[in-house]
Every structure is written in structure tokens, then in C-alpha cells.
Motif scaffolding. Structure first.
Motif, PDB file in Angstrom:
ATOM      1  N   GLY A  11       0.690  -1.198  -0.012  1.00  0.00           N
ATOM      2  CA  GLY A  11       0.037   0.000   0.018  1.00  0.00           C
ATOM      3  C   GLY A  11       0.828   1.183   0.002  1.00  0.00           C
ATOM      4  N   GLU A  12       1.825   1.217   0.887  1.00  0.00           N
ATOM      5  CA  GLU A  12       2.677   2.425   0.795  1.00  0.00           C
ATOM      6  C   GLU A  12       3.522   2.605  -0.454  1.00  0.00           C
ATOM      7  N   ALA A  13       4.163   1.605  -0.817  1.00  0.00           N
ATOM      8  CA  ALA A  13       4.748   1.697  -2.310  1.00  0.00           C
ATOM      9  C   ALA A  13       3.935   2.349  -3.433  1.00  0.00           C
ATOM     10  N   VAL A  14       2.660   1.529  -3.645  1.00  0.00           N
ATOM     11  CA  VAL A  14       1.633   2.017  -4.671  1.00  0.00           C
ATOM     12  C   VAL A  14       1.143   3.271  -4.646  1.00  0.00           C
ATOM     13  N   GLY A  15       0.849   3.697  -2.993  1.00  0.00           N
ATOM     14  CA  GLY A  15       0.331   4.863  -2.821  1.00  0.00           C
ATOM     15  C   GLY A  15       1.572   5.988  -3.205  1.00  0.00           C
ATOM     16  N   ARG A  16       2.762   5.701  -2.946  1.00  0.00           N
ATOM     17  CA  ARG A  16       3.517   6.691  -3.231  1.00  0.00           C
ATOM     18  C   ARG A  16       3.798   6.824  -4.603  1.00  0.00           C
ATOM     19  N   THR A  17       3.687   5.855  -5.291  1.00  0.00           N
ATOM     20  CA  THR A  17       3.863   5.978  -6.919  1.00  0.00           C
ATOM     21  C   THR A  17       2.660   6.700  -7.327  1.00  0.00           C
ATOM     22  N   VAL A  18       1.325   6.455  -7.022  1.00  0.00           N
ATOM     23  CA  VAL A  18       0.153   6.980  -7.408  1.00  0.00           C
ATOM     24  C   VAL A  18       0.234   8.280  -7.146  1.00  0.00           C
ATOM     25  N   GLY A  19       0.789   8.701  -6.045  1.00  0.00           N
ATOM     26  CA  GLY A  19       0.877  10.338  -5.771  1.00  0.00           C
ATOM     27  C   GLY A  19       1.768  10.967  -6.494  1.00  0.00           C
ATOM     28  N   ASP A  20       3.100  10.476  -6.820  1.00  0.00           N
ATOM     29  CA  ASP A  20       3.934  10.923  -7.619  1.00  0.00           C
ATOM     30  C   ASP A  20       3.712  11.085  -9.016  1.00  0.00           C
ATOM     31  N   VAL A  21       2.818   9.900  -9.725  1.00  0.00           N
ATOM     32  CA  VAL A  21       2.390  10.101 -11.042  1.00  0.00           C
ATOM     33  C   VAL A  21       1.475  11.081 -11.326  1.00  0.00           C
ATOM     34  N   ARG A  22       0.255  11.122 -10.136  1.00  0.00           N
ATOM     35  CA  ARG A  22      -0.810  12.223 -10.191  1.00  0.00           C
ATOM     36  C   ARG A  22      -0.307  13.589 -10.317  1.00  0.00           C
ATOM     37  N   ARG A  23       0.973  13.982  -9.615  1.00  0.00           N
ATOM     38  CA  ARG A  23       1.489  15.343  -9.289  1.00  0.00           C
ATOM     39  C   ARG A  23       2.086  15.611 -10.701  1.00  0.00           C
ATOM     40  N   SER A  24       2.845  14.548 -11.285  1.00  0.00           N
ATOM     41  CA  SER A  24       3.560  14.764 -12.360  1.00  0.00           C
ATOM     42  C   SER A  24       2.545  15.262 -13.595  1.00  0.00           C
ATOM     43  N   ALA A  25       1.323  14.453 -13.579  1.00  0.00           N
ATOM     44  CA  ALA A  25       0.287  14.651 -14.418  1.00  0.00           C
ATOM     45  C   ALA A  25      -0.643  16.057 -14.202  1.00  0.00           C
ATOM     46  N   GLY A  26      -0.298  16.734 -13.133  1.00  0.00           N
ATOM     47  CA  GLY A  26      -0.847  17.944 -12.804  1.00  0.00           C
ATOM     48  C   GLY A  26      -2.277  17.892 -12.270  1.00  0.00           C
ATOM     49  N   LEU A  27      -2.566  16.878 -11.801  1.00  0.00           N
ATOM     50  CA  LEU A  27      -3.830  16.443 -11.339  1.00  0.00           C
ATOM     51  C   LEU A  27      -4.111  16.628  -9.604  1.00  0.00           C
ATOM     52  N   THR A  28      -5.069  16.902  -9.457  1.00  0.00           N
ATOM     53  CA  THR A  28      -5.541  16.987  -7.729  1.00  0.00           C
ATOM     54  C   THR A  28      -5.889  15.673  -7.625  1.00  0.00           C
ATOM     55  N   GLN A  29      -6.151  15.289  -6.271  1.00  0.00           N
ATOM     56  CA  GLN A  29      -6.558  14.075  -5.902  1.00  0.00           C
ATOM     57  C   GLN A  29      -8.145  13.951  -6.418  1.00  0.00           C
ATOM     58  N   GLU A  30      -8.819  15.035  -6.182  1.00  0.00           N
ATOM     59  CA  GLU A  30     -10.166  15.216  -6.596  1.00  0.00           C
ATOM     60  C   GLU A  30     -10.434  14.998  -8.199  1.00  0.00           C
TER      61      GLU A  30
END
Length: 79
Positions: A11-30
Motif C-alpha cells: 500500500g505504501e509503495a503503490v500509494g507513493r507511486t500513484v501520488g508521484d504520477v498524479r502530481r507529475s500529471a498536474g492532477l489534484t486528488q479530486e
């Protein structure tokens, strides 16, 4: 014989990756939640370390326009 990593590490590893890719894509969590068809709290939980289901990994990958393996690649390092 290789053992599966503990769910918390996954969970921690995938979550970090999801967050990194999301931020790189310029997306908010919402925004990611809307694109992936999940609630914003689901994204917060995943980025906070809760392991996603495989179907959600696929949905997140589609929304982020990356192959699902990119979100799971970190598992090679902890497995």
C-alpha cells in the motif's frame, strides 16, 4: 522461495507511486478520483498507504494514462 510483501508495504509503495504520477500529471486528488470513477477519499486512502484492489490499479492507470505496471513496479523492489 520468495514471499509476498506485507500488504502495508504494498500500500505504501503503490500509494507513493500513484501520488508521484498524479502530481507529475498536474492532477489534484479530486481530479484523479473523477477520472478514475472513485471517491476522492479513496485516492487519499491509497496515497496514505491503503493497498488498492487490482481493478482500482487498472482504473487509476487508465486515468493517469500509464500502464498498470508503472504503478506496481515498485513491488519488484520490496518483494
Amino acid at each position: 522461495m520468495r514471499h509476498a510483501p506485507p500488504p502495508q508495504l504494498v500500500g505504501e509503495a503503490v500509494g507513493r507511486t500513484v501520488g508521484d504520477v498524479r502530481r507529475s500529471a498536474g492532477l489534484t486528488q479530486e481530479e484523479l478520483a473523477d477520472l478514475a470513477g472513485v471517491a476522492p477519499r479513496t485516492i487519499r486512502r491509497y496515497e496514505g498507504g491503503r493497498p488498492p484492489s487490482l481493478s482500482h490499479v487498472v482504473g487509476l492507470a487508465r486515468a493517469l494514462q500509464v500502464p498498470p505496471g508503472r504503478l506496481l513496479r515498485i513491488l519488484d523492489d520490496i518483494g
